[in-house]
Design a protein around this motif. Structure first.
Motif, PDB file in Angstrom:
ATOM      1  N   ASP A  68       0.853  -1.180   0.000  1.00  0.00           N
ATOM      2  CA  ASP A  68       0.000   0.000   0.000  1.00  0.00           C
ATOM      3  C   ASP A  68       0.891   1.232   0.000  1.00  0.00           C
ATOM      4  O   ASP A  68       2.105   1.137   0.023  1.00  0.00           O
ATOM      5  CB  ASP A  68      -0.920  -0.031   1.225  1.00  0.00           C
ATOM      6  N   ASP A  69       0.283   2.399   0.026  1.00  0.00           N
ATOM      7  CA  ASP A  69       1.010   3.650  -0.132  1.00  0.00           C
ATOM      8  C   ASP A  69       1.017   4.436   1.177  1.00  0.00           C
ATOM      9  O   ASP A  69      -0.029   4.803   1.688  1.00  0.00           O
ATOM     10  CB  ASP A  69       0.312   4.449  -1.246  1.00  0.00           C
ATOM     11  N   ASP A  70       2.207   4.686   1.739  1.00  0.00           N
ATOM     12  CA  ASP A  70       2.340   5.503   2.939  1.00  0.00           C
ATOM     13  C   ASP A  70       2.452   6.974   2.549  1.00  0.00           C
ATOM     14  O   ASP A  70       3.072   7.312   1.535  1.00  0.00           O
ATOM     15  CB  ASP A  70       3.616   5.129   3.705  1.00  0.00           C
ATOM     16  N   THR A  71       1.879   7.866   3.365  1.00  0.00           N
ATOM     17  CA  THR A  71       2.060   9.298   3.138  1.00  0.00           C
ATOM     18  C   THR A  71       2.628  10.008   4.365  1.00  0.00           C
ATOM     19  O   THR A  71       3.312  10.996   4.223  1.00  0.00           O
ATOM     20  CB  THR A  71       0.744  10.002   2.753  1.00  0.00           C
ATOM     21  N   SER A  72       2.328   9.576   5.560  1.00  0.00           N
ATOM     22  CA  SER A  72       2.794  10.174   6.803  1.00  0.00           C
ATOM     23  C   SER A  72       2.236  11.576   7.007  1.00  0.00           C
ATOM     24  O   SER A  72       1.060  11.729   7.259  1.00  0.00           O
ATOM     25  CB  SER A  72       4.318  10.136   6.880  1.00  0.00           C
ATOM     26  N   LEU A  73       3.059  12.636   6.872  1.00  0.00           N
ATOM     27  CA  LEU A  73       2.611  14.003   7.172  1.00  0.00           C
ATOM     28  C   LEU A  73       1.749  14.549   6.036  1.00  0.00           C
ATOM     29  O   LEU A  73       2.161  14.582   4.883  1.00  0.00           O
ATOM     30  CB  LEU A  73       3.829  14.908   7.396  1.00  0.00           C
ATOM     31  N   ASN A  74       0.523  14.958   6.380  1.00  0.00           N
ATOM     32  CA  ASN A  74      -0.426  15.480   5.388  1.00  0.00           C
ATOM     33  C   ASN A  74      -0.762  16.949   5.584  1.00  0.00           C
ATOM     34  O   ASN A  74      -1.238  17.603   4.673  1.00  0.00           O
ATOM     35  CB  ASN A  74      -1.728  14.674   5.424  1.00  0.00           C
ATOM     36  N   GLY A  75      -0.544  17.493   6.780  1.00  0.00           N
ATOM     37  CA  GLY A  75      -0.873  18.893   7.011  1.00  0.00           C
ATOM     38  C   GLY A  75      -0.272  19.431   8.293  1.00  0.00           C
ATOM     39  O   GLY A  75       0.078  18.678   9.197  1.00  0.00           O
ATOM     40  N   ILE A  76      -0.149  20.773   8.333  1.00  0.00           N
ATOM     41  CA  ILE A  76       0.352  21.480   9.512  1.00  0.00           C
ATOM     42  C   ILE A  76      -0.598  22.638   9.786  1.00  0.00           C
ATOM     43  O   ILE A  76      -0.940  23.402   8.879  1.00  0.00           O
ATOM     44  CB  ILE A  76       1.776  22.031   9.286  1.00  0.00           C
ATOM     45  N   ARG A  77      -1.036  22.762  11.032  1.00  0.00           N
ATOM     46  CA  ARG A  77      -1.856  23.903  11.466  1.00  0.00           C
ATOM     47  C   ARG A  77      -1.054  24.743  12.445  1.00  0.00           C
ATOM     48  O   ARG A  77      -0.387  24.197  13.325  1.00  0.00           O
ATOM     49  CB  ARG A  77      -3.117  23.427  12.191  1.00  0.00           C
ATOM     50  N   LEU A  78      -1.159  26.054  12.300  1.00  0.00           N
ATOM     51  CA  LEU A  78      -0.599  26.970  13.280  1.00  0.00           C
ATOM     52  C   LEU A  78      -1.720  27.445  14.193  1.00  0.00           C
ATOM     53  O   LEU A  78      -2.797  27.812  13.720  1.00  0.00           O
ATOM     54  CB  LEU A  78       0.035  28.181  12.585  1.00  0.00           C
ATOM     55  N   ALA A  84      -7.127  32.196  16.412  1.00  0.00           N
ATOM     56  CA  ALA A  84      -7.324  31.615  15.085  1.00  0.00           C
ATOM     57  C   ALA A  84      -6.448  30.374  14.900  1.00  0.00           C
ATOM     58  O   ALA A  84      -5.424  30.209  15.570  1.00  0.00           O
ATOM     59  CB  ALA A  84      -7.000  32.639  14.005  1.00  0.00           C
ATOM     60  N   VAL A  85      -6.872  29.507  13.984  1.00  0.00           N
ATOM     61  CA  VAL A  85      -6.088  28.354  13.552  1.00  0.00           C
ATOM     62  C   VAL A  85      -5.966  28.474  12.045  1.00  0.00           C
ATOM     63  O   VAL A  85      -6.974  28.611  11.346  1.00  0.00           O
ATOM     64  CB  VAL A  85      -6.778  27.022  13.933  1.00  0.00           C
ATOM     65  N   VAL A  86      -4.720  28.458  11.518  1.00  0.00           N
ATOM     66  CA  VAL A  86      -4.521  28.621  10.079  1.00  0.00           C
ATOM     67  C   VAL A  86      -3.713  27.460   9.516  1.00  0.00           C
ATOM     68  O   VAL A  86      -2.895  26.860  10.211  1.00  0.00           O
ATOM     69  CB  VAL A  86      -3.845  29.975   9.738  1.00  0.00           C
ATOM     70  N   GLN A  87      -3.992  27.157   8.252  1.00  0.00           N
ATOM     71  CA  GLN A  87      -3.275  26.103   7.543  1.00  0.00           C
ATOM     72  C   GLN A  87      -3.258  26.455   6.067  1.00  0.00           C
ATOM     73  O   GLN A  87      -4.118  27.166   5.587  1.00  0.00           O
ATOM     74  CB  GLN A  87      -3.961  24.755   7.752  1.00  0.00           C
ATOM     75  N   SER A  88      -2.270  25.948   5.354  1.00  0.00           N
ATOM     76  CA  SER A  88      -2.207  26.071   3.900  1.00  0.00           C
ATOM     77  C   SER A  88      -2.795  24.768   3.341  1.00  0.00           C
ATOM     78  O   SER A  88      -3.609  24.130   4.010  1.00  0.00           O
ATOM     79  CB  SER A  88      -0.749  26.299   3.474  1.00  0.00           C
ATOM     80  N   THR A  89      -2.384  24.340   2.172  1.00  0.00           N
ATOM     81  CA  THR A  89      -2.902  23.111   1.568  1.00  0.00           C
ATOM     82  C   THR A  89      -2.636  21.906   2.469  1.00  0.00           C
ATOM     83  O   THR A  89      -1.576  21.805   3.083  1.00  0.00           O
ATOM     84  CB  THR A  89      -2.262  22.886   0.187  1.00  0.00           C
ATOM     85  N   VAL A  90      -3.611  20.989   2.535  1.00  0.00           N
ATOM     86  CA  VAL A  90      -3.531  19.791   3.383  1.00  0.00           C
ATOM     87  C   VAL A  90      -3.874  18.570   2.541  1.00  0.00           C
ATOM     88  O   VAL A  90      -4.803  18.596   1.742  1.00  0.00           O
ATOM     89  CB  VAL A  90      -4.526  19.910   4.567  1.00  0.00           C
ATOM     90  N   GLY A  91      -3.125  17.476   2.720  1.00  0.00           N
ATOM     91  CA  GLY A  91      -3.426  16.217   2.060  1.00  0.00           C
ATOM     92  C   GLY A  91      -4.660  15.553   2.661  1.00  0.00           C
ATOM     93  O   GLY A  91      -5.080  15.891   3.774  1.00  0.00           O
ATOM     94  N   ASN A 176       1.724   8.382  -3.744  1.00  0.00           N
ATOM     95  CA  ASN A 176       1.309   9.644  -3.131  1.00  0.00           C
ATOM     96  C   ASN A 176       2.260   9.981  -1.984  1.00  0.00           C
ATOM     97  O   ASN A 176       2.615   9.111  -1.193  1.00  0.00           O
ATOM     98  CB  ASN A 176      -0.117   9.543  -2.589  1.00  0.00           C
ATOM     99  N   THR A 177       2.645  11.254  -1.899  1.00  0.00           N
ATOM    100  CA  THR A 177       3.554  11.671  -0.830  1.00  0.00           C
ATOM    101  C   THR A 177       2.932  12.706   0.099  1.00  0.00           C
ATOM    102  O   THR A 177       3.468  12.980   1.158  1.00  0.00           O
ATOM    103  CB  THR A 177       4.853  12.249  -1.406  1.00  0.00           C
ATOM    104  N   ALA A 178       1.820  13.316  -0.280  1.00  0.00           N
ATOM    105  CA  ALA A 178       1.144  14.362   0.517  1.00  0.00           C
ATOM    106  C   ALA A 178       2.090  15.532   0.768  1.00  0.00           C
ATOM    107  O   ALA A 178       2.661  16.067  -0.173  1.00  0.00           O
ATOM    108  CB  ALA A 178       0.545  13.787   1.781  1.00  0.00           C
ATOM    109  N   LEU A 179       2.310  15.924   2.032  1.00  0.00           N
ATOM    110  CA  LEU A 179       3.113  17.114   2.311  1.00  0.00           C
ATOM    111  C   LEU A 179       4.590  16.857   2.013  1.00  0.00           C
ATOM    112  O   LEU A 179       5.161  15.880   2.493  1.00  0.00           O
ATOM    113  CB  LEU A 179       2.938  17.550   3.765  1.00  0.00           C
TER     114      LEU A 179
END
Length: 188
Positions: A68-78, A84-91, A176-179
């Protein structure tokens, strides 16, 4: 400076000021070991204040390998001092971890844990992140063990981290690699 150089500089500054909305930033923090795949998302800023903490979107299943396909890290939120909570693109894969917070102060530097390209094997790209707080505390995300940490970014010259932009590989056939990479923006 000739006219063509002046026009290029003007357009560059105008583009970045438009991207930043009503926030101005004094520096961009980057690391040299980010993954190569994907597209850069929008820059997102704390509406006011700075980031005092973060959370990660992580696919934490057991190692899938060639099955199967591992991706691990998909997103980061500040998590911002304004609430507020902000994020850019997320897998699309994974779940959000609990928030990691600076005991005092704000996030000022980071290092990214990245798995090198695996050739015909399964690539995961970015896997985890560490932040340094203004008081010197180091916070590490809760993620997988793939990859190694690279060098630390330079710290914010003044102020602290207030914005984020991520590079994410969208869903695709194959690996797929996501972030893959991230940039952080510093505000006074």
């Amino acid at each position: 400076m000739d006219l063509s150089t002046s026009v290029v500089v003007f357009l560059f500054l105008t583009y970045h000021l438009c991207e930043a909305g009503d926030r101005s930033y004094n520096s961009v923090l980057m690391v040299s070991n980010g993954g190569e795949r994907g597209e850069w998302g929008q820059i997102e800023f704390c509406p006011k204040g700075h980031a005092y903490g973060f959370s990660l979107k992580v696919k934490t299943e057991r190692y899938q390998g060639v099955i199967d396909d591992d991706t691990s890290l998909n997103g980061i939120r500040l998590h911002c001092s304004s609430g507020a909570v902000v994020q850019s693109t997320v897998g699309p894969w994974g779940v959000w971890t609990k928030v990691k917070e600076c005991p005092t102060g704000y996030l000022v530097a980071f290092t990214l844990k990245v798995e090198a390209p695996q050739g015909l094997g399964d690539d995961t790209a970015a896997n985890n992140i560490q932040f340094q707080c203004g008081d010197g505390t180091v916070l590490e995300g809760e993620s997988t063990n793939f990859g190694t940490y690279g060098d630390w970014s330079k710290p914010c010259p003044t102020g602290a981290i207030c914005g984020i932009q991520t590079k994410v590989k969208d869903l695709a056939l194959g690996d797929n690699t996501a972030l893959n990479d991230v940039k952080f923006f510093c505000c006074d």
